[in-house]
Design a protein around this motif. Structure first.
Motif, short mmCIF file in Angstrom:
data_model
loop_
_atom_site.label_atom_id
_atom_site.label_comp_id
_atom_site.label_asym_id
_atom_site.label_seq_id
_atom_site.Cartn_x
_atom_site.Cartn_y
_atom_site.Cartn_z
N GLY A 55 0.81 -1.21 0.00
CA GLY A 55 0.00 0.00 0.00
C GLY A 55 0.84 1.25 0.00
O GLY A 55 2.02 1.24 0.37
N LYS A 56 0.23 2.34 -0.44
CA LYS A 56 0.89 3.65 -0.44
C LYS A 56 -0.07 4.68 0.11
O LYS A 56 -1.27 4.63 -0.15
N THR A 61 5.19 4.51 2.10
CA THR A 61 4.83 3.25 1.46
C THR A 61 4.87 2.12 2.48
O THR A 61 5.74 2.09 3.35
N LYS A 76 5.77 0.40 7.44
CA LYS A 76 5.54 1.67 6.75
C LYS A 76 6.82 2.50 6.78
O LYS A 76 7.32 2.84 7.85
N GLY A 126 -6.47 -6.33 4.29
CA GLY A 126 -6.19 -4.98 3.85
C GLY A 126 -7.14 -3.95 4.45
O GLY A 126 -7.65 -4.11 5.55
N SER A 127 -7.41 -2.90 3.69
CA SER A 127 -8.21 -1.79 4.19
C SER A 127 -9.66 -1.87 3.72
O SER A 127 -9.99 -2.52 2.72
N GLN A 130 -11.31 -1.02 -0.11
CA GLN A 130 -11.41 -1.93 -1.24
C GLN A 130 -12.67 -2.79 -1.18
O GLN A 130 -13.01 -3.46 -2.16
N GLN A 175 -9.57 4.01 4.17
CA GLN A 175 -8.19 3.55 3.97
C GLN A 175 -7.46 3.30 5.29
O GLN A 175 -6.47 2.57 5.33
#
Length: 361
Positions: A55-56, A61, A76, A126-127, A130, A175
């Motif tokens: 992820g960014k 990043t 991160k 993930g977040s 999505q 996010q």
């Protein structure tokens, strides 16, 4: 003369070193000695030379990695250090004080010269963004979305009322909500957070912070009120409304008009009056699921009241999410044009006494 010059250089070095050691950033890090600190060389090994990007974001990043004991982590790497490294210090100091099922766990950090990194537990799913974006094919049912929204509320309630020092996140958005293998939500990314005493309700900000679309109105305009932990409540309300599809619905009036009447809660209220509140799910859901969707809508609308004093605190938000739909009234209709006088702190909507059953349109 040589001795005098050398003595002067030593004095300058000692004064400079003292000033550096007294800088708040260094004082904060000294309190983290019990937390694992890694060198940049170790970070490279953990991430296999940053080979897998997951992820960014605005602050850097995120890479997948494995600690030396085999645990999977998210690393991160901060790309820049705004406000003299305040973002890095904020995240380290705030997250190191937390321990809650709905707050992401901090496992270590790197402070190696100008290179800085933060290590979190790795969350497989993930977040949240999505799962709820219009382009996503990963659709979640009403009950799952409700559990996620409730978990985020509990996490924010912990930050505001459960920590020794109150933490105001200032960047609640999809996010920054991560999901584990069981879709349990965890609030992450506290780079914009501010710490304050529990009873300290008003915060001083040198600049606006947050993400457009989720920033509380008082953060960028003092006409709405003072900045406080209620700013997170607003962001949470926008998050919940987005989760159930409210922000994704586009009407001809909204697209065609630039006036404040096109502010999206206007049509949400109209749909509520017409018995429509299942924009993301359609008519195929059960009666129980429709009630859950309506409850999430009402809670979201309470949270985005323009005046901070009219918003419920997060502990009350949790009660509303867990409680009965019958106990909730439709809140006053928000507007970008703030004209109504804010309720006083001693009103029924204050943090100490909450009663949301006596207000309606």
């Amino acid at each position: 003369m040589g001795a005098t010059f050398i003595t002067g250089c030593l004095l300058c070095f000692m004064i400079r070193k003292k000033r550096t050691s007294n800088h708040p950033r260094h004082q904060n890090l000294k309190g983290l000695v019990e937390m694992k600190q890694y060198s940049y060389a170790e970070v490279r090994k953990i991430t296999k030379s940053f080979s897998h990007t997951v992820g960014k974001g605005g602050f850097g990043t995120v890479y997948e990695g494995h600690l030396f004991d085999g645990r999977k982590v998210a690393v991160k790497i901060l790309k820049d250090f705004k406000r003299n490294g305040e973002d890095f210090i904020n995240e380290i100091t705030s997250m190191s004080q937390t321990s809650h099922v709905n707050i992401v766990s901090l496992l270590g950090f790197c402070y190696d010269g100008s290179r800085r990194a933060i290590m979190y537990e790795f969350l497989e799913n993930g977040s949240l963004d999505q799962f709820i974006s219009k382009k996503s094919s990963l659709n979640l049912d009403v009950n799952t979305l409700y559990r996620i929204a409730l978990g985020v509320a509990r996490g924010l309630d912990y930050l505001h009322h459960g920590c020794r020092t109150r933490i105001v996140h200032f960047d609640i958005k999809p996010q920054n909500v991560l999901l584990d293998e069981n879709l349990c939500p965890k609030v992450s990314d506290s780079g914009l957070a501010k710490l304050c005493q529990k009873r300290e309700s008003i915060l001083s900000l040198q600049d606006a912070r947050g993400t457009i679309g989720y920033i509380a109105p008082e953060v960028f305009s003092g006409m709405y009120g003072r900045v406080s932990h209620k700013s997170d409540v607003y962001s949470y309300g926008m998050l919940v409304l987005e989760m159930i599809g409210a922000q994704n619905k586009e009407t001809e009036e909204t697209v065609a008009s630039n006036s404040s009447s096109a502010y999206f809660p206007d049509w949400i209220y109209k749909d509520l009056e017409n018995g429509e509140h299942t924009w993301k799910f359609g008519d195929e859901i059960t009666r129980e699921e429709k009630e859950i969707a309506k409850k999430m809508t009402l809670v979201g609308l309470w949270c985005i009241q323009p005046c901070p004093l009219n918003r419920p605190p997060m502990n009350r938000v949790v009660e509303m999410m867990e409680g009965s739909l019958d106990a909730l009234e439709v809140p006053p209709k928000p507007s970008l044009q703030f004209s109504a006088a804010p309720l006083p702190e001693s009103s029924s909507l204050s943090e100490e006494k909450s009663d949301y059953s006596g207000v309606s349109i």
